[in-house]
Design a protein around this motif. Structure first.
Motif, PDB file in Angstrom:
ATOM      1  N   CYS A   1      44.530  44.261  37.035  1.00  0.00           N
ATOM      2  CA  CYS A   1      45.022  45.136  35.967  1.00  0.00           C
ATOM      3  C   CYS A   1      45.156  46.579  36.450  1.00  0.00           C
TER       4      CYS A   1
ATOM      5  N   HIS B   1      39.634  38.544  31.386  1.00  0.00           N
ATOM      6  CA  HIS B   1      40.241  38.699  32.715  1.00  0.00           C
ATOM      7  C   HIS B   1      39.754  37.607  33.651  1.00  0.00           C
TER       8      HIS B   1
ATOM      9  N   HIS C   1      41.505  37.006  36.787  1.00  0.00           N
ATOM     10  CA  HIS C   1      41.785  38.197  37.586  1.00  0.00           C
ATOM     11  C   HIS C   1      40.697  38.427  38.614  1.00  0.00           C
TER      12      HIS C   1
END
Ligand SMILES: [Zn+2]
Ligand SMILES: [Zn+2]
Length: 180
Positions: A151, A170, A173
């Protein structure tokens, strides 16, 4: 009688200068010792190579690599062999993949303190609390302990999160624990 001197260094992350540690090391200790305290002081995992440079990382003379087991071309080089004077800087890179660069400035040279164990970390930056951006959206103040790298790259700014929000929102991620 050998009269050891102590080199007082300020070591900072090159790209986050607010993160620094003051490190003291004796003149007859080695770059291997300095590498080892750098790894501890900056919470680096212990699996990668470190390397010191006489100036800028990759752009100046290498002082030798140091392996995670403390061996390597630079490991036995003594601190006083670097011929540093107060105000001089050397640089250090940890992990050639992540390329975490540090600037290490010699602040002063002092006498040893009896009974002290060197090398040692004597002080560090104040911890500035930063808050989770997701919690902030629902008016909650939670200390951020992670950064979402994916991000952050996409939004071109640091996306800082608490552990819960990183896990919930997330999960696919890549996150890194914040160095404080
Ligand atoms: Zn949160
Ligand atoms: Zn994310």
């Amino acid at each position: 009688m050998i009269n050891n001197k102590v080199y007082v260094f300020n070591a900072a992350l090159k790209h986050r200068k607010g993160i620094w540690r003051r490190i003291e090391i004796k003149d007859d200790q080695t770059l291997g010792d300095l590498d080892s305290i750098m790894r501890q002081a900056f919470n680096h995992d212990d699996y990668h190579l470190g390397e010191f440079f006489s100036g800028r990382v990759w752009k100046s003379e290498s002082l030798g690599e140091i392996e995670s087991d403390g061996s390597g071309a630079g490991a036995k080089k003594k601190i006083d062999e670097l011929k540093l004077v107060e105000g001089n800087t050397i640089e250090y890179v940890y992990d050639f993949g992540d390329d975490i660069q540090h600037v290490i400035k010699l602040e002063r040279i002092v006498d040893t303190v009896a009974g002290a164990k060197y090398p040692r970390v004597t002080s560090k930056n104040k911890i500035r609390n930063r808050y989770c951006v997701s919690c902030k959206k629902i008016q909650k103040k939670t200390i951020a302990t992670w950064i979402c790298i994916d991000c952050s790259e996409e939004e071109q700014k640091q996306v800082l999160l608490c552990e819960d929000c990183l896990g919930e929102e997330h999960e696919d991620h890549y996150g890194e624990e914040l160095l404080l």
